[in-house]
Design a protein around this motif. Structure first.
Motif, mmCIF file in Angstrom:
data_model
loop_
_atom_site.group_PDB
_atom_site.id
_atom_site.type_symbol
_atom_site.label_atom_id
_atom_site.label_comp_id
_atom_site.label_asym_id
_atom_site.label_seq_id
_atom_site.Cartn_x
_atom_site.Cartn_y
_atom_site.Cartn_z
ATOM 1 N N ALA A 116 -24.913 -94.966 111.722
ATOM 2 C CA ALA A 116 -25.638 -95.147 110.687
ATOM 3 C C ALA A 116 -26.938 -94.889 110.407
ATOM 4 O O ALA A 116 -27.244 -93.950 109.347
ATOM 5 C CB ALA A 116 -25.333 -96.098 110.216
ATOM 6 N N ALA A 117 -27.874 -94.764 110.705
ATOM 7 C CA ALA A 117 -29.359 -94.903 110.620
ATOM 8 C C ALA A 117 -29.086 -92.460 111.221
ATOM 9 O O ALA A 117 -29.691 -92.255 109.424
ATOM 10 C CB ALA A 117 -29.949 -94.978 111.771
ATOM 11 N N LEU B 87 -30.531 -88.324 107.534
ATOM 12 C CA LEU B 87 -30.194 -87.052 107.181
ATOM 13 C C LEU B 87 -29.209 -86.598 105.775
ATOM 14 O O LEU B 87 -29.798 -86.013 104.617
ATOM 15 C CB LEU B 87 -28.413 -86.118 107.793
ATOM 16 C CG LEU B 87 -28.462 -85.886 109.521
ATOM 17 C CD1 LEU B 87 -27.382 -85.724 109.702
ATOM 18 C CD2 LEU B 87 -29.576 -84.442 108.941
ATOM 19 N N ALA B 88 -28.820 -87.539 104.934
ATOM 20 C CA ALA B 88 -27.618 -87.095 104.035
ATOM 21 C C ALA B 88 -28.956 -88.174 102.835
ATOM 22 O O ALA B 88 -29.830 -87.644 102.016
ATOM 23 C CB ALA B 88 -26.553 -88.874 103.534
ATOM 24 N N GLY B 89 -29.818 -89.012 102.832
ATOM 25 C CA GLY B 89 -30.817 -89.600 102.046
ATOM 26 C C GLY B 89 -31.884 -88.972 101.817
ATOM 27 O O GLY B 89 -31.943 -88.020 101.301
ATOM 28 N N LEU C 218 -22.075 -98.281 106.976
ATOM 29 C CA LEU C 218 -23.526 -98.937 107.249
ATOM 30 C C LEU C 218 -24.514 -97.909 106.095
ATOM 31 O O LEU C 218 -25.197 -98.013 105.142
ATOM 32 C CB LEU C 218 -23.865 -99.260 108.180
ATOM 33 C CG LEU C 218 -23.286 -100.437 108.652
ATOM 34 C CD1 LEU C 218 -23.101 -100.576 110.139
ATOM 35 C CD2 LEU C 218 -24.288 -101.948 107.849
ATOM 36 N N ALA C 219 -23.806 -96.509 105.908
ATOM 37 C CA ALA C 219 -25.117 -95.521 105.620
ATOM 38 C C ALA C 219 -24.687 -95.728 104.223
ATOM 39 O O ALA C 219 -26.167 -95.055 103.874
ATOM 40 C CB ALA C 219 -24.034 -93.985 106.458
ATOM 41 N N VAL C 220 -23.548 -95.963 103.955
ATOM 42 C CA VAL C 220 -23.312 -95.109 102.441
ATOM 43 C C VAL C 220 -25.115 -95.969 101.339
ATOM 44 O O VAL C 220 -25.482 -95.386 101.739
ATOM 45 C CB VAL C 220 -22.016 -95.654 101.742
ATOM 46 C CG1 VAL C 220 -22.061 -95.558 100.183
ATOM 47 C CG2 VAL C 220 -21.429 -94.471 102.520
ATOM 48 N N GLY C 221 -25.120 -97.510 101.496
ATOM 49 C CA GLY C 221 -26.451 -97.927 100.506
ATOM 50 C C GLY C 221 -27.032 -97.734 101.467
ATOM 51 O O GLY C 221 -28.366 -97.024 100.403
#
Lengths: 328, 330
Positions: free
Chosen positions: B120-121, B126-128, B203-206
């Motif tokens: 998730a991290a 990456l996305a953030g 988990l990663a979305v938020g």
């Protein structure tokens, strides 16, 4: 730092524009004031903020008028309707979309036949009551402790800051669940509010503390002190009114978090106690059915998501407007 | 710097001890008598007394607490004589339900939770970071507004709602993925990936949304700094200004937050693991809470507290390495 808008809104005119308790408290001459009428005007031109506000008002009305609405729709949240479910299919609702009909506006709960519309409006009551009470309690705690720590400094600040560090390093979710499951279920809603608030106030207090420390250095505070005002008076009459917009923004942004927390705890089975309806609990119950009756999941899920989204957007836009007014 | 580290580690230890005490007080005060629970149906007062004696439950509060803390550092022995059981060094007691050592239960499940946390991290970093940088560079454009809208939406979906939606769409309707099962990577890489990809996304979305907003705000702040303007004015090529002057100060706050978030997740993603039925530390916590298995709940709470405290110290160390301004004050 002091932008023109701050000075213009420092007129007595704004006292009646909103209902925050601090509004009528007069600050010393020359003290900058933010917020008030300008904020509302800026927000009114924002479609996203207005849509969100509309939904929040709608849910609030539904929550307040829940007994009236269920009287009109004809079903209480606790009434079982055996005729709306099919016993040969394991209690599946009869009809498309989880049994949506003129009789049951949003369908019925599979297995029991309880009316989903009634459970959603009563669930809104629970969600809103808990989230708003928790917000009120955290705000009172966070603001007063943050003000005291920031203004008086020294040992008081040290103690309060240490407590905040401790609470923020604490694995809050696991602990909340453990406490809630260990305590008797008699007054779960009040307990939820207290538990959420105990772990919630440091996030607001930290910001209030920082702002208080910088405000305490300003001329108007010095002037008040020179005029003989005591510590309590300065904190509550001079500094607090200047924190108004920060507090309103932080509180608005806290509400969706608490709605989510309450729903999450109810989802895990340690929140609101059945048969009292709650959105989180309905979603948890829908897990067993979602493959065959997705509508049972969709209605409470969408209501919850939209409510959290609305408060988040509202808080975000409010912050943008306030930041712009303060010239940051 | 070593002295600064020592103070940090010292205060971390104090926080941990307080977490320990706090949980202990709550369970001591709130829990129904564990001896009665262990004893089960065919119980006599004599047996209860014996269990109490063996577990040290007949001791006064502070003695029990001291024994618990001592157990963590040097181990402890339950009971005496022939029936004595020794519990080795990181001793967190035994589960009331399965009689397994709590430490062993945690160690068994920690790799699963770590897998979820790491995957998730990677996704959310990456996305953030990418999202934040892009929307800062393109400030005010359609892309920026779209990203902002997306982050607000992502932040508002409760993770169990997202988990159920994903599971319904990807598993039940489209049948692209199988139902998640805990498989080791070495046994079946395909099944392993298919099982963990949904928890990772959920988990990663938020976090990704929060990191996008943070990165965007930081980059915009830094770009308004005088030294960035100076660098541009000196005629440095923009790419060099970015690499040498803008990125580092903009990304240091992200490191702080990341340390805390990641450490928090390592201790188990309670809701996500429960929804997907993945047997990590989080699900173990949820299960033990449902069964009122006090030693396990305490063990997991302590582990989570420990990870957050360690995470904090690590962040401080990393911070001094990447932000020269901190070193002067330390």
């Amino acid at each position: 730092m002091t932008s023109p808008t701050d000075l213009t809104t420092a007129q007595p005119v704004e006292a009646g524009t909103d209902d925050t308790p601090q509004a009528p408290a007069a600050a010393a001459a020359g003290a900058p004031r933010a917020g008030g009428g300008g904020t509302w005007h800026a927000l009114r031109r924002d479609a996203g903020a207005m849509l969100s506000l509309g939904y929040v008002v709608l849910v609030t009305l539904a929550a307040v008028l829940a007994p009236v609405l269920t009287a009109v729709s004809g079903w209480t949240p606790y009434a079982f309707d055996q005729s709306a479910i099919d016993p040969n299919l394991g209690g599946m609702p009869i009809g498309p979309w989880g049994g949506v009909s003129a009789e049951h506006w949003l369908g019925v709960e599979p297995g029991s036949g309880r009316d989903i519309f009634a459970r959603i409006v009563y669930g809104a009551r629970v969600s809103m009551a808990i989230a708003l009470s928790a917000t009120a309690l955290t705000t009172v705690l966070g603001v007063s402790l943050g003000l005291v720590a920031g203004y008086f400094g020294g040992r008081v600040d040290l103690v309060i800051s240490r407590v905040m560090d401790f609470l923020m390093a604490f694995p809050a979710l696991i602990f909340m669940i453990a406490v809630l499951s260990a305590l008797p279920a008699s007054n779960r809603s009040a307990l939820l509010v207290v538990v959420i608030s105990v772990f919630g106030w440091p996030y607001l207090a930290r910001i209030v503390r920082g702002q208080t420390m910088s405000l305490a250095q300003r001329e108007f505070v010095e002037a008040a002190r020179a005029a003989g005002a005591g510590g309590t008076r300065i904190v509550f009459r001079e500094i607090l009114p200047n924190l108004r917009s920060t507090i309103i923004v932080m509180a608005t942004l806290a509400v969706p978090g608490y709605i989510g927390t309450e729903a999450g705890l109810s989802f895990l089975g340690v929140g609101v106690v059945p048969p009292a309806p709650s959105w989180g609990q309905m979603i948890a119950a829908s897990v067993k059915w979602y493959a065959v009756d997705p509508a049972y999941f969709v209605f409470p899920g969408a209501c919850l998501f939209l409510l959290v989204l609305s408060f988040t957007v509202l808080g975000d836009r409010l912050r943008a407007v306030v930041d712009a007014q303060e010239g940051r | 710097m070593p002295r600064f580290l020592l103070t940090r580690a010292g205060s971390g230890l104090v926080v941990l001890l307080l977490v320990c005490l706090f949980t202990f007080v709550v369970f001591f005060a709130l829990s129904p008598d564990p001896a009665v629970q262990i004893c089960g149906k065919n119980c006599t007062p004599a047996v209860i007394d014996q269990i109490r004696g063996n577990l040290g439950l007949d001791q006064p509060f502070w003695t029990q607490f001291a024994q618990f803390v001592a157990g963590i550092f040097v181990g402890r022995t339950y009971g005496d004589g022939a029936g004595a059981v020794h519990c080795a060094a990181p001793c967190l007691g035994y589960s009331f339900q399965s009689s397994q050592a709590v430490w062993d239960m945690i160690v068994q499940r920690l790799p699963v939770s770590a897998t979820i946390a790491v995957g998730a991290a990677v996704l959310w970093l990456l996305a953030g970071l990418l999202g934040g940088l892009l929307s800062a560079v393109k400030e005010g454009t359609f892309l920026d507004r779209f990203t902002t809208g997306l982050t607000l939406t992502s932040m508002s979906i409760p993770n169990y709602v997202l988990a159920l939606v994903l599971q319904y769409v990807l598993v039940v309707q489209l049948r692209w993925l199988p139902f998640p099962q805990a498989v080791r990577f070495a046994d079946d890489p395909g099944q392993w990936f298919a099982s963990f990809v949904m928890p990772w996304i959920v988990l990663a979305v938020g976090y990704a949304a929060a990191y996008t907003r943070l990165t965007r705000a930081n980059v915009l702040d830094v770009l308004r700094e005088n030294y960035v303007r100076t660098a541009h004015a000196k005629g440095l090529p923009p790419s060099l200004v970015w690499r040498r002057h803008a990125l580092r100060p903009a990304l240091t706050p992200v490191v702080t937050i990341f340390g805390m978030d990641f450490a928090g997740l390592l201790g188990g993603a309670l809701i996500t693991e429960t929804v997907f039925g993945i047997n990590g530390v989080g699900k173990m916590a949820a299960d033990s809470i449902a069964r009122n298995d006090q030693p396990v709940i305490m063990g997991v709470t302590l582990l989570a507290g420990f990870l957050v405290v360690v995470g904090n110290v690590v962040v401080d160390v990393v911070y001094t390495a990447i932000d020269p301004r901190v070193r002067v004050n330390a």
